[in-house]
Design an enzyme around this catalytic site. Structure first.
Site: not given
Ligand code: NAD
Length: 495
Positions: A184, A260, A294, A394
């Site tokens: 997804k 992550e 991230c 962040e």
């Molecule tokens: P997000 O949490 O908004 O979304 C991530 C994914 O989760 C998307 O596919 C989204 O549609 C899905 N999602 C959202 N709500 C959900 C729910 N209730 N149930 C299941 N899935 C759901 O994050 P984003 O804005 O896409 O990405 C940025 C964030 O990701 C930042 O906080 C960044 O630090 C983090 N990140 C972490 C890493 C790591 O390796 N630790 C790597 C990249 C990004």
């Protein structure tokens, strides 16, 4: 900060309709949404969203696939993943352009990302044939054997910032270990994810049902996937707050999770570090990917002795960066991913002005080329209290918070002062100091005299609220397995 050049580097783009007829691995029968280019606002793709019934179909097919030979044939899995790596490399230019158009990042970085995704697939292609258990003697004529079995059906939920490497670093080990996967992607990056999955889905040896993709919002499609009783494990990459929700819902079905999550990583420069190298490192750590990594080194922590000189020289470098279209080869800082992100980051810059001193960037980006895109100037803010929001939260954009320390203990205290623990950087020529701080800093990865270097072989992951579990490397594969023990008793009776 200089203005972007005229947009002659841009060829016309015709929006694509997804999924196309030859992409049956994308299960989507819902309403259509648009994915747009952050540099121009143009429509990149019109994408049909999935409905909960599509999630159900994908999971049901995945469960059926787990009864076939996929789970027991490491050589088959290795071949499929190896061909996938090759296909990603062969299509690197095409995929990189689509990635830049949909996500906004610089074309050169997009190419690096596609090749990084290929590296993960290739590394785990090899691992697929090297999954071992142990055998042991447990007593006279009694033996135990452990097997590493696939967990089952894995949901891989990805964010938009590095949509291909973050996809393959979960997808490839999950498949290598013999699982079936439902992907997804983030709603902002569906087209590049579908395009990157296509050669894998088309592999003639990939069994039916082993791979599916569902698209749409996290709240509806992601949630349906996380709660589906047929899903055994969720490999989630995204914000810490979303990770908490995912874990809560996964707990209802006692599902395995790998999380992550977010970061606010310190990058510490000591007076004994080579200053030019540390300056390059500090700027790249904070501003590459427009700060949307991230592990971004978004907190620069400077030893007082060098702080003024370092900051003056850093500010000069930052002011010289060119903000512009990711497709323009002269761009240093590409747009952020969306209007929402742009607004949120500009609000943080305003806050920085009130709570500290903006020493570089922060100004308005004037000019026609900036009007249609989500541009943000790279900005450096100093003079901040350790508990200020700019230091603690962040931002996920090109905003660098600067702090100053007097001795090693204070550097450690500042490094560990947030709820995150994803990564850190240390710049020093003292081996003793590198070892001590490397151990004392609460982070899954500590880079010494480098930053943001990733290798498929080396595990990464978060301490504290930055995550659970590890990705990449051998441990990253083991996350997608369960251990089964077989006990053979060669004695005639049980009693
Ligand atoms: P997000 O949490 O908004 O979304 C991530 C994914 O989760 C998307 O596919 C989204 O549609 C899905 N999602 C959202 N709500 C959900 C729910 N209730 N149930 C299941 N899935 C759901 O994050 P984003 O804005 O896409 O990405 C940025 C964030 O990701 C930042 O906080 C960044 O630090 C983090 N990140 C972490 C890493 C790591 O390796 N630790 C790597 C990249 C990004």
């Amino acid at each position: 900060m200089s203005a972007p050049s005229a947009t002659t580097h841009r060829a016309a783009w015709t929006p694509v309709d997804l999924p196309s007829g030859d992409q049956p691995f994308v299960r989507a029968r819902g309403a259509t949404f648009e994915s747009t280019d952050p540099a121009t606002g143009e429509v990149v793709a019109r994408v049909r969203a999935s409905e909960p019934a599509d999630v159900d179909d994908a999971v049901t097919a995945a469960r059926a696939a787990m009864r076939g030979r996929w789970r027991d044939d490491g050589a088959l899995r290795g071949r499929v993943l190896y061909r996938y790596a090759q296909a990603l490399r062969e299509n690197a230019d095409r995929l990189a352009e689509l990635l830049t158009r949909e996500q906004g990042k610089k074309l050169a970085e997009a190419r690096i990302e596609v090749l990084g995704a290929a590296n993960h697939a290739e590394y785990y292609a090899g691992q697929a044939r090297a999954i071992h258990g142990r055998a042991m003697a447990l007593g006279p004529n009694v033996h135990g054997v452990t097997l590493r079995e696939p967990v089952g059906v894995v949901a891989v939920i990805t964010p938009w910032n590095w949509p291909l490497t973050l996809l393959t670093r979960s997808l490839a080990p999950a498949l290598a270990a013999g699982n079936a996967v439902v992907v997804k992607p983030a709603s902002l990056t569906p087209a590049i994810t579908i395009a990157a999955l296509e050669p894998l889905a088309a592999d003639p040896e990939l069994p039916e049902g082993v791979l599916a993709c569902v698209v749409g919002s996290g709240g509806v499609v992601g949630d349906a996937l996380v709660r589906h009783p047929g899903v055994d494990m969720i490999a989630f990459t995204g914000e810490s707050s979303t990770g908490v929700d995912v874990m809560k819902h996964a707990a209802e079905g006692l599902k395995k999770v790998s999380l992550e999550l977010g970061g606010k990583s310190p990058n510490i420069v000591f007076a004994d570090a080579p200053m030019d190298k540390a300056l390059d490192g500090a700027a790249a750590a904070a501003f590459s990917s427009t700060g949307q990594i991230c592990t971004a080194g978004s907190r620069l922590i400077l030893e007082r002795e060098i702080a003024d000189e370092f900051l003056t020289r850093l500010a000069e470098r930052v002011e010289a960066l060119r903000v512009g279209d990711g497709l323009d080869p002269s761009t240093d800082i590409a747009p952020v991913v969306s209007r929402g992100q742009q607004r949120a980051i500009l609000d943080y810059i305003e806050l920085g002005r009130r709570e500290g001193e903006v020493v570089a960037g922060g100004g308005e980006l004037a000019g026609e080329a900036y009007e249609s895109g989500c541009f943000v100037p790279p900005t450096v803010v100093s003079g901040l209290a350790p508990d200020s929001r700019i230091v603690q939260e962040e931002i996920f954009g090109p905003v660098l918070a600067v702090q100053v320390f007097d001795d090693d203990d204070e550097a450690i205290e500042l490094a560990n002062c947030t709820r995150f623990g994803l990564a850190a950087g240390l710049w020093t020529s003292s081996l003793q100091r590198a070892w001590r701080l490397g151990r004392e800093i609460e982070a899954g990865t500590v880079w010494i005299n480098t930053y943001n270097r990733f290798y498929s072989e080396l595990e990464v992951g978060g301490f504290k609220e930055s995550g659970l579990g590890r990705q990449q490397g051998v441990v990253g594969l083991e996350e997608f397995t369960d251990v089964k023990s077989l006990n053979f008793d060669g004695n005639p009776t049980l009693w």
